[in-house]
Design a protein around this motif. Structure first.
Motif, short mmCIF file in Angstrom:
data_model
loop_
_atom_site.label_atom_id
_atom_site.label_comp_id
_atom_site.label_asym_id
_atom_site.label_seq_id
_atom_site.Cartn_x
_atom_site.Cartn_y
_atom_site.Cartn_z
N MET A 160 -70.20 -13.32 -7.26
CA MET A 160 -71.27 -13.45 -8.24
C MET A 160 -72.48 -14.15 -7.61
N ARG A 161 -72.23 -15.29 -6.98
CA ARG A 161 -73.33 -16.11 -6.48
C ARG A 161 -74.08 -15.44 -5.35
N ARG A 162 -73.35 -14.81 -4.44
CA ARG A 162 -74.00 -14.35 -3.21
C ARG A 162 -74.46 -12.89 -3.25
N ILE A 163 -73.79 -12.09 -4.05
CA ILE A 163 -74.10 -10.65 -4.03
C ILE A 163 -74.64 -10.16 -5.37
N VAL A 164 -73.89 -10.40 -6.44
CA VAL A 164 -74.24 -9.77 -7.72
C VAL A 164 -75.46 -10.44 -8.36
N LEU A 165 -75.41 -11.77 -8.49
CA LEU A 165 -76.52 -12.43 -9.19
C LEU A 165 -77.87 -12.28 -8.48
N PRO A 166 -77.92 -12.40 -7.15
CA PRO A 166 -79.23 -12.18 -6.51
C PRO A 166 -79.80 -10.79 -6.79
N GLN A 167 -78.92 -9.79 -6.80
CA GLN A 167 -79.42 -8.44 -7.07
C GLN A 167 -79.77 -8.27 -8.55
N ALA A 168 -78.98 -8.91 -9.41
CA ALA A 168 -79.29 -8.86 -10.84
C ALA A 168 -80.60 -9.60 -11.09
N GLY A 169 -80.81 -10.67 -10.35
CA GLY A 169 -82.03 -11.46 -10.52
C GLY A 169 -83.28 -10.63 -10.28
N ARG A 170 -83.19 -9.76 -9.30
CA ARG A 170 -84.34 -8.90 -9.01
C ARG A 170 -84.58 -7.94 -10.18
N ILE A 171 -83.50 -7.41 -10.72
CA ILE A 171 -83.66 -6.49 -11.85
C ILE A 171 -84.22 -7.23 -13.06
N SER A 224 -77.16 -17.88 -16.60
CA SER A 224 -76.34 -17.18 -15.60
C SER A 224 -74.86 -17.36 -15.91
N LEU A 225 -74.49 -18.60 -16.25
CA LEU A 225 -73.08 -18.86 -16.59
C LEU A 225 -72.67 -18.05 -17.82
N LEU A 226 -73.53 -18.08 -18.84
CA LEU A 226 -73.21 -17.33 -20.06
C LEU A 226 -73.09 -15.83 -19.75
N ALA A 227 -74.04 -15.33 -18.93
CA ALA A 227 -74.05 -13.90 -18.62
C ALA A 227 -72.80 -13.51 -17.85
N VAL A 228 -72.43 -14.33 -16.85
CA VAL A 228 -71.23 -14.02 -16.07
C VAL A 228 -70.01 -14.01 -16.99
N ALA A 265 -77.38 -7.75 -18.86
CA ALA A 265 -77.76 -6.34 -18.69
C ALA A 265 -78.06 -6.05 -17.22
N ALA A 266 -78.70 -6.99 -16.54
CA ALA A 266 -79.04 -6.78 -15.13
C ALA A 266 -77.77 -6.75 -14.27
N ILE A 267 -76.81 -7.62 -14.58
CA ILE A 267 -75.54 -7.63 -13.82
C ILE A 267 -74.86 -6.28 -13.95
N THR A 268 -74.85 -5.74 -15.16
CA THR A 268 -74.25 -4.43 -15.38
C THR A 268 -74.98 -3.36 -14.58
N GLY A 269 -76.27 -3.62 -14.29
CA GLY A 269 -77.06 -2.65 -13.55
C GLY A 269 -76.84 -2.69 -12.04
N VAL A 270 -76.13 -3.72 -11.55
CA VAL A 270 -75.86 -3.79 -10.11
C VAL A 270 -74.76 -2.79 -9.78
N ASP A 271 -75.00 -1.98 -8.76
CA ASP A 271 -74.07 -0.89 -8.44
C ASP A 271 -72.66 -1.41 -8.23
N ARG A 272 -71.71 -0.70 -8.80
CA ARG A 272 -70.29 -1.05 -8.72
C ARG A 272 -69.84 -1.23 -7.25
N SER A 273 -70.41 -0.44 -6.36
CA SER A 273 -69.97 -0.51 -4.96
C SER A 273 -70.29 -1.88 -4.34
N GLN A 274 -71.29 -2.57 -4.87
CA GLN A 274 -71.62 -3.90 -4.36
C GLN A 274 -70.51 -4.89 -4.70
N TRP A 275 -69.97 -4.75 -5.90
CA TRP A 275 -68.84 -5.61 -6.29
C TRP A 275 -67.64 -5.33 -5.40
#
Ligand SMILES: Nc1ncnc2c1ncn2[C@@H]1O[C@H](COP(=O)(O)OP(=O)(O)OP(=O)(O)O)[C@@H](O)[C@H]1O
Ligand SMILES: [Mg+2]
Lengths: 243, 224
Positions: free
Chosen positions: B137-148, B39-43, B113-123
């Motif tokens: 990252m921790r509360r919004i982006v990574l959890p959604q990327a995790g699902r992807i 996760s750290l590397l990906a971020v 790749a999953a982080i990039t797939g999280v909709d920009r509007s969420q950021w």
């Protein structure tokens, strides 16, 4: 009191905001109108630093930011003093309606989560969505999502609420309920800056209407002047088209 | 062709089962560590910290570009010769370290790749309420990327469980190591390795079932 001076934003060669000067008194409700592509969204996004302005100063409440040398801390402070309602709602997809509202209170304001939960439920009750507290955004209609979006922005207690075409993405059947909620927010004398194409709504709630064209504010004044007795040619043409 | 010694096989099952906990322990610890590191590397790869970016790219390139077995030997037999504080490292620790680093490189790419797939509007929504980069990252982006990324990550976990069998080359007696010892005592190599193969297979299939449930759980929030 909100004070904007010389706000400038370029995307590559094009100047999208051309030195905007703007003052908004506490509790004032200002509506921005104008043709597509004239920088209305960009103005709101720059005030929230979603887009970084190239020049100018922004003061909201006790936060003052000089765009050219804004620090990360100043940007966070500015964002906490402003709140944003998005055209496409942009609710956190991994959080319930209640959690969407709590998020800013707990994570950003550091409130204890019980207190935040209570406040979130109050806000949901105000938006008429008490029974949807535990629903995820995907299970809500567009109108319900946007009401949660407004609730999220209300809960922050920001000095300035920014609305970027909050009803444009909605099916016509949901527009009314969202405008009703915005009327109620307006009645609380919340300072609001609203981009909308709903002229009737603008007439009702705006203390002042700004007409933007080409990255500048071309005409400004109370609705009965700007909307009913326009002077600028471009504004006249614009109003003929939208009404 | 000689008949299979079924009694021997049956008798071997409980012996090898006794080493399943160690195998799962190594895989689980390595997975948790790899998830954090990946996760750290990906971020980093997404937000591109100047000065750090090339280092992360080098890390990912190296651990994806060389065989896991070579990496394990490098850690266990090689590194202690140059870094004296590693002299006491045991096989289990070295295996966990090796698996962590190796798989974090792969998982970092999947998470990126999953982080990039999280909709920009969420950021933007996260930024608009004044969240810091880390909170967003921790509360919004990574959890959604995790699902992807979840299906891919479960696959890596399965690869990791199979990868723990390499720890036997570092002298660790896990499932594979235990089987090897048993087989060299009985000379019934086919029976012994068949048993261990079937046990790995069962573990992996169980996980595949778990993955289906995980997906249902993770998709809960997104169901209409
Ligand atoms: N990220 C970007 N990169 C490049 N150009 C951009 C970007 N965002 C906006 N623009 C350009 O800036 C100009 C103003 O855009 P903006 O979205 O602010 O207009 P608007 O007044 O909100 O229009 P609309 O009524 O269609 O929403 C447009 O010409 C647009 O193409
Ligand atoms: Mg716009």
């Amino acid at each position: 009191m909100i004070l904007v001076r010389g706000l400038t934003k370029r995307f590559g060669q094009t100047t999208v905001l051309d030195g905007i000067d703007l003052e908004i008194a506490d509790g004032e409700r200002v509506v921005v109108i104008g043709p597509s592509g004239t920088g209305k969204s960009t103005l709101l996004r720059c005030l929230n630093f979603l887009d970084r302005p190239d020049a100018g100063t922004i003061s909201v409440g006790d936060v003052t930011v000089d765009a050219a040398r804004a620090t990360r801390r100043q940007i966070l402070a500015l964002r906490r003093a402003t709140s944003f309602v998005f055209q496409n709602y942009a609710l956190f997809a991994n959080k319930t309606a209640k959690q969407n509202i709590m998020e800013a209170l707990v994570t950003v304001r550091g409130r204890p989560s019980e207190e935040a939960a209570r406040q979130a439920l109050d806000v949901l009750a105000e938006t008429g969505l008490a029974d949807k507290a535990d629903s995820y955004p995907a299970a809500l209609s567009g109108g319900q999502q946007q009401r949660v979006g407004i609730g999220r922005a209300m809960a922050i207690g920001a000095d300035l609420m920014l609305f970027d075409e909050p009803t444009s993405a909605l099916d016509p059947e949901w527009v009314g309920e969202v405008l009703d909620l915005m009327r109620r927010v307006a009645e609380q004398r919340q300072t609001m800056l609203i981009v909308t194409h709903e002229m009737q709504f603008a007439r009702e709630i705006a203390d002042r209407v700004l007409f933007m064209d080409g990255g500048r504010i071309v005409e400004a004044g109370p609705p009965r002047d700007v909307l009913d007795a326009p002077r600028d040619e471009r504004l006249k043409r614009f109003l003929r088209r939208v009404t | 062709m000689r008949p299979l010694d079924l009694d021997y096989m049956l008798g071997l099952v409980p012996v090898i089962l006794g080493y399943v906990p160690l195998t799962l322990f190594m895989a689980a610890v390595a997975m948790v560590c790899a998830l954090v590191l990946a996760s750290l590397l990906a971020v980093e790869r997404v937000i591109r910290v100047p000065g750090l970016d090339w280092l992360v790219m080098l890390f990912i390139s190296f651990f994806r570009g060389t065989p896991l077995l070579v990496q394990l030997f490098l850690f266990y037999y090689g590194l202690p010769q140059v870094l004296s504080f590693l002299a006491q490292i045991n096989g289990v620790t070295a295996a966990i370290m090796g698996l962590t680093l190796h798989f974090s490189a792969y998982m970092a790419e999947a998470i990126r790749a999953a982080i990039t797939g999280v909709d920009r509007s969420q950021w933007e929504a996260a930024q608009s309420i004044g969240m810091t980069q880390g909170q967003m990252m921790r509360r919004i982006v990574l959890p959604q990327a995790g699902r992807i990324a979840a299906p891919t990550l479960v696959n890596y976990f399965i690869d990791m469980i199979k990868g723990t069998s390499l720890a036997f080359t570092l002298g660790v007696t896990e499932m594979m190591g235990a089987t090897q010892k048993e087989a060299s005592g009985s000379f019934l190599y086919f029976e012994a390795f068949l048993v261990v193969a079937i046990l790995y297979w069962i573990i992996v299939e169980t996980l595949n079932q778990g993955q289906k449930r995980l997906e249902i759980y993770l998709n809960k929030a997104y169901a209409r």
